[in-house]
Design a protein around this motif. Structure first.
Motif, short mmCIF file in Angstrom:
data_model
loop_
_atom_site.label_atom_id
_atom_site.label_comp_id
_atom_site.label_asym_id
_atom_site.label_seq_id
_atom_site.Cartn_x
_atom_site.Cartn_y
_atom_site.Cartn_z
N LEU A 68 -23.24 -11.00 7.62
CA LEU A 68 -23.41 -9.60 8.13
C LEU A 68 -22.05 -9.22 8.98
O LEU A 68 -21.48 -8.15 8.68
CB LEU A 68 -24.58 -9.38 8.69
CG LEU A 68 -24.83 -8.08 9.37
CD1 LEU A 68 -25.04 -6.82 8.50
CD2 LEU A 68 -26.33 -7.94 9.89
N ALA A 69 -21.73 -10.30 9.77
CA ALA A 69 -20.81 -10.25 10.54
C ALA A 69 -19.49 -10.10 10.12
O ALA A 69 -18.54 -9.09 10.32
CB ALA A 69 -20.79 -11.45 11.96
N SER A 70 -19.29 -10.95 8.92
CA SER A 70 -18.06 -10.60 8.25
C SER A 70 -17.99 -9.55 7.46
O SER A 70 -16.84 -8.72 7.41
CB SER A 70 -18.20 -11.78 7.09
OG SER A 70 -16.91 -11.76 6.32
N ALA A 71 -19.07 -8.97 7.08
CA ALA A 71 -19.35 -7.82 6.29
C ALA A 71 -18.85 -6.60 7.05
O ALA A 71 -18.16 -5.67 6.51
CB ALA A 71 -20.53 -7.44 5.53
N VAL A 72 -19.28 -6.43 8.37
CA VAL A 72 -19.00 -5.44 9.47
C VAL A 72 -17.73 -5.47 9.74
O VAL A 72 -16.95 -4.71 9.92
CB VAL A 72 -19.92 -5.73 10.66
CG1 VAL A 72 -19.59 -4.67 11.75
CG2 VAL A 72 -21.37 -5.39 10.18
N SER A 73 -17.01 -6.90 9.88
CA SER A 73 -15.67 -6.85 10.22
C SER A 73 -14.76 -6.32 9.15
O SER A 73 -13.78 -5.61 9.73
CB SER A 73 -15.49 -8.37 10.58
OG SER A 73 -15.92 -8.92 11.70
N HIS A 74 -14.90 -6.59 7.94
CA HIS A 74 -14.14 -6.29 6.91
C HIS A 74 -14.16 -4.71 7.00
O HIS A 74 -12.94 -4.03 6.62
CB HIS A 74 -14.46 -6.88 5.48
CG HIS A 74 -14.26 -8.29 5.37
ND1 HIS A 74 -12.65 -8.66 4.97
CD2 HIS A 74 -14.76 -9.54 5.45
CE1 HIS A 74 -12.66 -9.60 4.86
NE2 HIS A 74 -13.84 -10.37 5.19
N TYR A 75 -15.51 -4.26 6.99
CA TYR A 75 -15.54 -2.65 7.01
C TYR A 75 -14.56 -2.18 8.07
O TYR A 75 -13.95 -1.07 7.63
CB TYR A 75 -16.94 -2.35 7.06
CG TYR A 75 -17.22 -0.81 7.23
CD1 TYR A 75 -17.53 -0.33 5.85
CD2 TYR A 75 -17.21 -0.24 8.22
CE1 TYR A 75 -17.63 1.15 6.06
CE2 TYR A 75 -17.47 1.25 8.33
CZ TYR A 75 -17.69 1.91 7.05
OH TYR A 75 -17.73 3.13 7.14
N ILE A 76 -14.63 -2.59 9.34
CA ILE A 76 -14.04 -2.09 10.29
C ILE A 76 -12.45 -2.33 10.06
O ILE A 76 -11.56 -1.36 10.27
CB ILE A 76 -14.41 -2.58 11.49
CG1 ILE A 76 -15.55 -2.27 12.17
CG2 ILE A 76 -13.31 -2.15 12.77
CD1 ILE A 76 -16.42 -2.88 13.31
N ASN A 77 -12.10 -3.40 9.46
CA ASN A 77 -10.47 -3.67 9.52
C ASN A 77 -10.18 -2.81 8.38
O ASN A 77 -8.67 -2.47 8.46
CB ASN A 77 -10.60 -5.06 8.87
CG ASN A 77 -9.16 -5.54 8.94
OD1 ASN A 77 -8.49 -5.92 9.57
ND2 ASN A 77 -8.70 -5.84 7.65
N GLU A 78 -10.84 -2.66 7.25
CA GLU A 78 -10.38 -1.47 6.14
C GLU A 78 -10.27 -0.15 6.81
O GLU A 78 -9.58 0.48 6.05
CB GLU A 78 -11.01 -1.70 5.06
CG GLU A 78 -10.91 -3.06 4.52
CD GLU A 78 -12.22 -3.29 3.49
OE1 GLU A 78 -13.00 -2.54 3.12
OE2 GLU A 78 -11.94 -4.41 2.65
N ARG A 79 -10.91 0.01 7.86
CA ARG A 79 -10.61 1.59 8.46
C ARG A 79 -9.99 1.68 9.81
O ARG A 79 -10.47 2.51 10.73
CB ARG A 79 -12.18 2.10 8.29
CG ARG A 79 -12.69 2.59 6.78
CD ARG A 79 -14.09 2.40 6.75
NE ARG A 79 -14.56 2.52 5.32
CZ ARG A 79 -14.62 1.61 4.73
NH1 ARG A 79 -14.01 0.17 4.92
NH2 ARG A 79 -14.82 1.94 3.15
N ARG A 80 -9.33 0.81 10.18
CA ARG A 80 -8.54 0.66 11.54
C ARG A 80 -7.84 1.94 11.74
O ARG A 80 -7.80 2.16 12.84
CB ARG A 80 -7.64 -0.65 11.57
CG ARG A 80 -8.31 -1.76 11.96
CD ARG A 80 -7.47 -2.81 12.08
NE ARG A 80 -6.72 -3.13 10.82
CZ ARG A 80 -5.61 -3.92 10.73
NH1 ARG A 80 -5.35 -4.54 12.07
NH2 ARG A 80 -5.13 -3.95 9.53
N SER A 81 -7.16 2.60 10.77
CA SER A 81 -6.39 3.80 11.04
C SER A 81 -7.40 4.81 11.43
O SER A 81 -6.85 6.09 12.06
CB SER A 81 -5.81 4.27 9.79
OG SER A 81 -6.71 4.44 8.73
N THR A 82 -8.66 5.07 11.20
CA THR A 82 -9.54 6.14 11.37
C THR A 82 -10.60 5.76 12.67
O THR A 82 -11.27 6.65 13.13
CB THR A 82 -10.55 6.54 10.65
OG1 THR A 82 -11.22 5.56 9.91
CG2 THR A 82 -9.42 6.90 9.27
#
Length: 256
Positions: A68-82
């Motif tokens: 779950l932490a990995s999934a949340v981290s990837h989600y945030i990382n892919e949207r760092r510009s926003t």
């Protein structure tokens, strides 16, 4: 990222099945191939991380906290510009060892040119360099699977809260008590999967399943039979995968 696909429904069950090995950030572990049934948990943890500086994700071994932490981290990382409050993610897995996690964090910061402190066996020097570097960035630091009895690591986390503005996601098997004047402590307890995703995960992982043709039948039986629910993993992802792997064909057919 600007050229990324922002229309992906990341909180939809089918959209949560990343390919093994996919990792947009080197330090973030890949999300397991069959990551499902955690849409609501992912949304809630994501909101906690975005709204608070200190989040404690709590769950038993094998329940899926790291996934779950990995999934949340990837989600945030892919949207760092926003996402204005998080521009970097540092994911640390040190097998409960403060020194190991500290060296991991120092190494990641050094690779980005954020600290010039030379590698040292002196944890106090490394910690000072890390705190100084993190005081200049908007970051999320994930501490995966730490022990609440590690007073040195807990003190370091309290120091990070005091001297930086970073956000922390801490994974533990029981609640960790961190007292800080600089951040409100939030706890999220991750529970077992319910019946439907348990059956789906078992069906995806069991080699004897014929294109999920019997999923509906199995779901109906598991929903009314707690012993059968436990037999296929009891809602704990690690146990579900283990049960699916070791099921014999005859044993699977006997479920019906």
């Amino acid at each position: 990222p600007h050229d990324g696909n922002h229309d992906v429904q990341v909180l939809h069950a089918e959209a949560l099945e990343w390919a093994v090995g996919t990792s947009p950030a080197i330090s973030i572990p890949p999300v397991p191939e069959h990551f499902l049934g955690r849409e609501v948990d992912m949304y809630r943890v994501l909101q906690l991380v975005l709204d608070h500086r200190l989040v404690n994700l709590v769950g038993d071994h094998g329940i899926g906290c790291s996934s779950l932490a990995s999934a949340v981290s990837h989600y945030i990382n892919e949207r760092r510009s926003t996402i204005l409050t998080i521009k970097s993610i540092y994911y640390l897995r040190g097998q409960d060892q403060y020194s190991v996690m500290l060296k991991q964090l120092h190494g990641q910061l050094a690779n980005e040119g954020l600290t010039k402190c030379s590698p040292s066996d002196d944890d106090s020097l490394l910690a000072a360099g890390v705190v100084s570097a993190l005081s200049r960035v908007k970051a999320l630091v994930v501490f995966d699977d730490i022990t609440v009895e590690d007073s040195v690591l807990i003190s370091f986390i309290e120091c990070l809260l005091e001297k930086t503005l970073i956000r922390l996601l801490i994974l533990t098997r029981k609640e960790v008590k961190i007292t800080s004047l600089y951040a409100e402590w939030q706890v999220y307890k991750l529970g077992q999967l319910n019946v439907a995703p348990t059956v789906t995960l078992f069906g995806k992982a069991c080699q004897h399943v014929d294109k999920h043709a019997k999923d509906d039948i199995l779901l109906e039986r598991v929903a009314s039979n707690n012993a059968l629910f436990k037999k296929i993993g009891g809602g704990i992802p690690a146990q579900i995968l283990k049960a699916a792997k070791h099921f014999q064909k005859e044993e699977y057919e006997n479920l019906f």
